[in-house]
Design an enzyme around this catalytic site. Sequence first.
Site, PDB file in Angstrom:
ATOM      1  N   ARG A  64       0.856  -0.996   0.172  1.00 47.57           N
ATOM      2  CA  ARG A  64      -0.029  -0.072   0.080  1.00 47.57           C
ATOM      3  C   ARG A  64       0.627   1.397  -0.018  1.00 47.57           C
ATOM      4  O   ARG A  64       2.125   1.118   0.408  1.00 47.57           O
ATOM      5  CB  ARG A  64      -0.885  -0.006   1.191  1.00 47.57           C
ATOM      6  CG  ARG A  64      -1.965  -1.250   1.114  1.00 47.57           C
ATOM      7  CD  ARG A  64      -3.010  -0.975   2.196  1.00 47.57           C
ATOM      8  NE  ARG A  64      -2.556  -1.901   3.602  1.00 47.57           N
ATOM      9  CZ  ARG A  64      -3.545  -1.942   4.342  1.00 47.57           C
ATOM     10  NH1 ARG A  64      -4.838  -1.676   4.448  1.00 47.57           N
ATOM     11  NH2 ARG A  64      -3.095  -2.725   5.491  1.00 47.57           N
ATOM     12  N   ASP A  81       3.965  -4.772  -4.980  1.00 43.30           N
ATOM     13  CA  ASP A  81       3.094  -5.942  -4.850  1.00 43.30           C
ATOM     14  C   ASP A  81       3.938  -7.127  -4.968  1.00 43.30           C
ATOM     15  O   ASP A  81       4.402  -7.520  -6.221  1.00 43.30           O
ATOM     16  CB  ASP A  81       1.949  -6.173  -5.686  1.00 43.30           C
ATOM     17  CG  ASP A  81       1.014  -7.348  -5.461  1.00 43.30           C
ATOM     18  OD1 ASP A  81       1.340  -8.023  -4.522  1.00 43.30           O
ATOM     19  OD2 ASP A  81      -0.022  -7.462  -6.197  1.00 43.30           O
ATOM     20  N   THR A 105       6.994 -10.576   6.037  1.00 48.06           N
ATOM     21  CA  THR A 105       5.369 -10.240   5.194  1.00 48.06           C
ATOM     22  C   THR A 105       4.664 -11.514   5.167  1.00 48.06           C
ATOM     23  O   THR A 105       5.515 -12.568   5.114  1.00 48.06           O
ATOM     24  CB  THR A 105       5.336  -9.258   4.202  1.00 48.06           C
ATOM     25  OG1 THR A 105       4.284  -8.898   3.887  1.00 48.06           O
ATOM     26  CG2 THR A 105       6.133 -10.075   2.992  1.00 48.06           C
ATOM     27  N   LYS A 147       3.701 -20.967  14.900  1.00 48.88           N
ATOM     28  CA  LYS A 147       2.734 -21.989  13.897  1.00 48.88           C
ATOM     29  C   LYS A 147       3.661 -23.119  13.358  1.00 48.88           C
ATOM     30  O   LYS A 147       3.176 -24.315  12.935  1.00 48.88           O
ATOM     31  CB  LYS A 147       1.870 -21.378  12.895  1.00 48.88           C
ATOM     32  CG  LYS A 147       0.651 -20.250  13.568  1.00 48.88           C
ATOM     33  CD  LYS A 147      -0.343 -20.108  12.510  1.00 48.88           C
ATOM     34  CE  LYS A 147      -0.059 -19.696  11.137  1.00 48.88           C
ATOM     35  NZ  LYS A 147       0.562 -18.212  11.483  1.00 48.88           N
ATOM     36  N   TYR A 178       4.989 -22.032   6.504  1.00 46.88           N
ATOM     37  CA  TYR A 178       6.132 -21.565   7.063  1.00 46.88           C
ATOM     38  C   TYR A 178       7.205 -22.665   6.346  1.00 46.88           C
ATOM     39  O   TYR A 178       8.217 -22.125   6.080  1.00 46.88           O
ATOM     40  CB  TYR A 178       6.332 -21.714   8.526  1.00 46.88           C
ATOM     41  CG  TYR A 178       5.592 -20.510   9.260  1.00 46.88           C
ATOM     42  CD1 TYR A 178       5.275 -19.329   8.570  1.00 46.88           C
ATOM     43  CD2 TYR A 178       5.016 -20.603  10.558  1.00 46.88           C
ATOM     44  CE1 TYR A 178       4.483 -18.427   9.106  1.00 46.88           C
ATOM     45  CE2 TYR A 178       4.318 -19.763  11.433  1.00 46.88           C
ATOM     46  CZ  TYR A 178       4.426 -18.374  10.533  1.00 46.88           C
ATOM     47  OH  TYR A 178       3.756 -17.447  11.017  1.00 46.88           O
ATOM     48  N   ILE A 205       2.754 -11.537  18.843  1.00 48.82           N
ATOM     49  CA  ILE A 205       3.652  -9.982  18.785  1.00 48.82           C
ATOM     50  C   ILE A 205       2.862  -8.835  19.496  1.00 48.82           C
ATOM     51  O   ILE A 205       1.821  -8.802  19.198  1.00 48.82           O
ATOM     52  CB  ILE A 205       3.995  -9.827  17.340  1.00 48.82           C
ATOM     53  CG1 ILE A 205       4.816 -11.301  16.897  1.00 48.82           C
ATOM     54  CG2 ILE A 205       4.795  -8.690  17.286  1.00 48.82           C
ATOM     55  CD1 ILE A 205       5.210 -10.978  15.349  1.00 48.82           C
TER      56      ILE A 205
END
Length: 388
Positions: A64, A81, A105, A147, A178, A205
């Site tokens: 963005r 992007d 990200t 995770k 992951y 977090i």
Amino acid sequence: MSWWWAGAIGAAKKRIDEDEAPRNYESVALIVGVTGIVGNSLAEILPLSDTPCGPWKVYGVARRPRPSWNEDHPITYISCDVLDSVDVEAKLSPLTDVTHIFYATWTKRSTEKENCEANGKMLKNVLNAMIPNCPNLKHICLQTGRKHYLGAFEDWKIKRHDPPLTEDLPRLDSQNFYYTQEDILFEEVQKKESLTWSVHRPGTIFGFSPYSMMNLVGTLCVYAAICKHEGAVLRFPGCKGAWDGYSDCSDADLIAEHQIWAAVDPYAKNEAFNVSNGDVFKWKHFWKVLAEQFGVECGEYEEGKEVKLQDLMKDKGPVWDKIVRENGLSTTKLEDVGNWWFSDIVLGNECWLDTMNKSKEHGFLGFRNSKNSFISWIDKVKAFKIVP
């Protein structure tokens, strides 16, 4: 011993002298996900004069346009992007002076299979653009999370490892983006001699980013602000295990410091590390802290009357719009600042604790007092006028 290994709350709030003469930078960072909860901390800490191998020249990438709450960071902001390989190649391949990549990200899809495909493609696009074009590229930090040990959200009930969770535990027998990201990282670093890597696995977090999809502190602040506006009790939207059991968290600044340490310390190369604050807490104690910070009546866990934030907040959009108007807050929509689904997962389950022993054995002694961390991030959400 530098401040980021001393656990100083708010140490990154120092300001850089804007009149400082231009310099030649030996360290050049690319932060992918610079408006995320850890990317924002990296963008604040890396340019500081006392950061190891710094101050750093910093490129920050996000999808963005640059938000107002990120404008003070002395970085070169690139709107890109990373799912679009053409966009990535056009905007990132010219950054030939990059020495370190901080990849922090992710994107959320409806199934874990789709998560693997999308998030794998994003990472591969970035590495394909950077590795062949950056002759001085030294290290890649990949941020994943807990995770890794618990499984994807859709597989939340699969058999997991018994805590405390350690870095040497084998992968679970289920799809996990992951794992996809790690495999891509391991394959790509082989293409450049002496290129090293590190993987960082935080828990829940605590940090600041109105754009984050997993911003627990910001979400709870919005919930508390709505309760304050309506004169309602701050009900606890979670399970007994979360209320009474021990939890831990990962301060966003600490994670940033951990990644910088791994990027510059030879003893941290080519390793995966947990990263958490190093202490534990109970949500029944932190719930009182949250209530005090917003001047609302503190609720308790109610046996047999469990509630979810997704249900409590589903019709509160107009209420939030009114709060924003009346208090002169930054213009936001409730769906953007309230990550109800994520908060319900965190508070609706017992916390599976990790251990920081490996990081300490490799030389990282950083920590945070989680209560002070919680309060400091609440203060930051208020300071940037996200909540009153």
